[in-house]
Scaffold this motif. Structure first.
Motif, PDB file in Angstrom:
ATOM      1  N   TRP A 248       0.844  -1.207   0.000  1.00  0.00           N
ATOM      2  CA  TRP A 248       0.000   0.000   0.000  1.00  0.00           C
ATOM      3  C   TRP A 248       0.872   1.247   0.000  1.00  0.00           C
ATOM      4  O   TRP A 248       0.614   2.205  -0.744  1.00  0.00           O
ATOM      5  CB  TRP A 248      -0.938   0.007   1.207  1.00  0.00           C
ATOM      6  N   ASP A 264      -9.962   6.741   0.160  1.00  0.00           N
ATOM      7  CA  ASP A 264      -9.182   5.692   0.815  1.00  0.00           C
ATOM      8  C   ASP A 264      -9.084   5.987   2.312  1.00  0.00           C
ATOM      9  O   ASP A 264      -8.655   7.077   2.710  1.00  0.00           O
ATOM     10  CB  ASP A 264      -7.786   5.629   0.200  1.00  0.00           C
ATOM     11  N   PHE A 288      -5.319  -2.459   8.755  1.00  0.00           N
ATOM     12  CA  PHE A 288      -5.869  -2.452   7.403  1.00  0.00           C
ATOM     13  C   PHE A 288      -5.403  -3.676   6.610  1.00  0.00           C
ATOM     14  O   PHE A 288      -6.196  -4.362   5.965  1.00  0.00           O
ATOM     15  CB  PHE A 288      -5.462  -1.164   6.694  1.00  0.00           C
ATOM     16  N   ALA A 292      -7.624  -6.625   5.083  1.00  0.00           N
ATOM     17  CA  ALA A 292      -7.666  -6.828   3.628  1.00  0.00           C
ATOM     18  C   ALA A 292      -7.381  -8.274   3.259  1.00  0.00           C
ATOM     19  O   ALA A 292      -7.931  -8.794   2.287  1.00  0.00           O
ATOM     20  CB  ALA A 292      -6.667  -5.898   2.946  1.00  0.00           C
ATOM     21  N   SER A 298     -13.214  -6.143   1.770  1.00  0.00           N
ATOM     22  CA  SER A 298     -13.084  -4.898   2.518  1.00  0.00           C
ATOM     23  C   SER A 298     -12.252  -3.848   1.785  1.00  0.00           C
ATOM     24  O   SER A 298     -12.258  -2.680   2.163  1.00  0.00           O
ATOM     25  CB  SER A 298     -12.451  -5.166   3.892  1.00  0.00           C
ATOM     26  N   TYR A 299     -11.529  -4.241   0.726  1.00  0.00           N
ATOM     27  CA  TYR A 299     -10.696  -3.267   0.011  1.00  0.00           C
ATOM     28  C   TYR A 299     -10.499  -3.729  -1.428  1.00  0.00           C
ATOM     29  O   TYR A 299     -10.381  -4.926  -1.685  1.00  0.00           O
ATOM     30  CB  TYR A 299      -9.333  -3.122   0.690  1.00  0.00           C
ATOM     31  N   ARG A 300     -10.463  -2.766  -2.339  1.00  0.00           N
ATOM     32  CA  ARG A 300     -10.236  -3.078  -3.751  1.00  0.00           C
ATOM     33  C   ARG A 300      -8.860  -2.584  -4.160  1.00  0.00           C
ATOM     34  O   ARG A 300      -8.531  -1.405  -4.015  1.00  0.00           O
ATOM     35  CB  ARG A 300     -11.305  -2.433  -4.636  1.00  0.00           C
ATOM     36  N   TRP A 301      -8.052  -3.487  -4.719  1.00  0.00           N
ATOM     37  CA  TRP A 301      -6.732  -3.126  -5.228  1.00  0.00           C
ATOM     38  C   TRP A 301      -6.786  -2.770  -6.713  1.00  0.00           C
ATOM     39  O   TRP A 301      -5.857  -2.132  -7.230  1.00  0.00           O
ATOM     40  CB  TRP A 301      -5.749  -4.272  -5.014  1.00  0.00           C
TER      41      TRP A 301
END
Length: 560
Positions: A248, A264, A288, A292, A298-301
């Motif tokens: 990240w 974000d 985080f 993830a 819970s999160y988009r890469w």
């Protein structure tokens, strides 16, 4: 203590009027970017004892090249005194300029000396940096360099990385010579990005990135069995948290536009901090990363952006996987829905950047689809065990080994190519890496947009010569009909279309260059060669091919 520059500056997201510049510094400080009469500043944030800043420059003139300088607490740190390279600059996008893109994957962090070149070949990125440093042709400058996976190797470390690890812990304790924590990842990134030529290049060309398995570990999320095996170790939890947290910071943050960053949660924490002390993001970052990994929803890469009249959709093909056998998929439902929303026409070229080739050579695709069916029980319990052994042993976990996802994305590609999702583009082109050889393949179609696969791999990590022959045998020639035969024996349905290799394979270390021209989409692969002096590699073209459009005219562009 006076702060200094550790890594960077790296030019990341650049559009028509803004630019993001990333740095790592030795201490907490204020970083200033100055271009022309204007200046922008950012305070550093901390993570695991390291210090970072992302400076956002806004209000830049479109289609303009601006030289810049960077200062830390008022002291100039970039460009360095007596630098042999041209002044760093930011070139903003112009709405009428057609896309120029460089891309590739798989780059190891070994020295650029005679020994390093003997074991890993010449770094194609470094050769390109030397080429760019000695040309004044700004029109040939790429709008973006897309790094499609394995920017660092956390599981196959160099001598220099092993020396750093052994200075902190015993190489005999798990995970041995592999990376264990954030501090080791930070050092690996330093080894990867501190070479002067590459450092200069990355300070003047915008970059975008997506991970693949070696950024974390070989076969990352290949199967539920693989994941359970990793969770049974004493070190995996720390590794995945450190890997995603450092990804990240070092890679993903710069992928985002200013608007995307405001959404974000970690960036919101950074942007809202105004105290006199540096923000320590360590706890939030680790929480985080842990979340993830445990809950990919819970999160988009993945991310999407337009450059000129081209759309680039960068797809996460690792973290968003569903591994339960009954629901096995390369993309979870949320990720597939997001892809469906962005997989549209109305652009001149639709580019899908995904680390794993969507269209493998057909022989290898059939073998992977057969192995998935085998592992899921098509030949009983013994066959299932054999399928899992083959999957992990031979890395059979590309799109072909996730048939549900392959067919879903194939349907999207055909719908766009047939004009069912807005005006049909000239091409629907998948850009990939991973496999350590390069090629171009095309779906066999007589009408609509051309559907293509372009692969550039590796930038610097060539296959041993003995494996090159085995790769060709498994992928081409009789492997295709034999692969189709074994796939049918496991009751794998035929692919929704056929495709053919139109150029390749070649196994050099390469960087690929893509350009939208009047003649069509031009693709070139270039490698580095040394004529005596390893400090001055030269760029040499390996292959060139132009994809002519089936029909003329640039369709109307629709917003993301």
């Amino acid at each position: 203590m006076t702060a200094s520059l550790v890594l960077g500056p790296m030019l990341r997201y650049v559009d028509e009027t803004s630019a993001a510049l990333w740095v790592e510094t030795s201490e907490a400080c204020t970083v200033e970017l100055r271009a022309g009469p204007d200046a922008w500043t950012a305070s550093t944030f901390g993570a695991h004892g390291h210090h970072y800043a992302l400076v956002e420059a806004a209000g830049l003139p479109p289609g303009t090249t601006l030289e810049y300088t960077v200062t830390i607490d008022g002291e100039r740190c970039w460009p360095e005194p007596d630098s042999p390279f041209p002044a760093p600059s930011i070139r903003t996008l112009h709405p009428e300029r057609r896309l120029r893109l460089a891309f590739g994957s798989c780059r190891t962090s070994v020295p650029h000396d005679t020994m390093g070149n003997a074991t890993h070949g010449v770094d194609a990125l470094r050769a390109y940096a030397m080429h760019r440093a000695h040309t004044d042709d700004d029109d040939a400058r790429p709008d973006l360099v897309a790094f499609l996976g394995d920017q660092v190797y956390a599981d196959s470390t160099s001598k220099e990385m092993k020396e750093f690890i052994s200075s902190r812990r015993s190489l005999h304790e798990p995970p041995g010579e592999e990376l264990k924590d954030y501090e080791e990842y930070a050092h690996l990134y330093k080894l990867a990005w501190s070479d002067p030529a590459n450092r200069w290049l990355l300070s003047t060309l915008p970059s975008a990135m997506i991970f693949d398995d070696h950024d974390i570990r070989d076969d990352w999320n290949a199967s539920l069995s693989w994941r359970k095996k990793m969770h049974g170790t004493t070190w995996w939890h720390g590794r995945i948290v450190a890997g995603l947290a450092s990804y990240w910071v070092y890679q993903h943050l710069g992928n985002l536009s200013s608007a995307a960053r405001t959404e974000d949660p970690l960036w919101q924490k950074i942007a809202s901090h105004h105290g006199p002390e540096e923000l320590d993001l360590t706890a939030d970052l680790d929480s985080f990363a842990e979340r993830a990994d445990a809950d990919p929803l819970s999160y988009r890469w993945s991310y999407c952006r337009d450059i000129g009249d081209a759309r680039i959709i960068t797809v996460d093909s690792r973290a968003a996987r569903v591994l339960e056998p009954a629901r096995r998929s390369l993309l979870d439902e949320t990720e597939l829905t997001w892809l469906d929303e962005h997989f549209r026409g109305g652009v001149r070229h639709l580019l899908i950047a995904t680390s794993l080739p969507f269209l493998l050579p057909r022989g290898l695709h059939h073998i992977e689809s057969w192995d998935e069916a085998l592992a899921e029980g098509a030949w009983g319990r013994l066959g299932s065990r054999m399928g899992e052994v083959l999957r992990q042993g031979l890395d059979l976990e590309h799109w072909g080994a996730f048939q549900r996802s392959f067919r879903a994305v194939a349907a999207l590609a055909c719908e766009v190519a047939d004009g069912k999702r807005g005006p049909a583009p000239q091409t629907v082109t998948f850009l990939s890496g991973d496999v350590h050889f390069s090629y171009i393949a095309e779906v066999n179609r007589s009408s609509g947009s051309r559907i293509l696969q372009a692969v550039c791999s590796p930038i610097r990590n060539p296959l041993p010569r003995a494996l090159r022959f085995a790769t060709v045998v498994m992928s081409y020639g009789v492997a295709s009909p034999l692969g189709a035969l074994v796939a049918r024996s496991a009751r794998v349905p035929k692919p929704p279309f056929s495709w053919t290799s139109i150029k390749g394979p070649w196994f050099d270390n390469n960087l690929a260059l893509l350009e939208d021209t009047d003649s069509g989409l031009q693709l070139r692969w270039a490698t580095g060669v040394v004529n005596g002096n390893p400090d001055s590699p030269e760029l040499q073209e390996v292959a060139r091919h132009t994809i002519a459009p089936r029909r003329a005219g640039a369709p109307r562009k629709e917003p993301v």
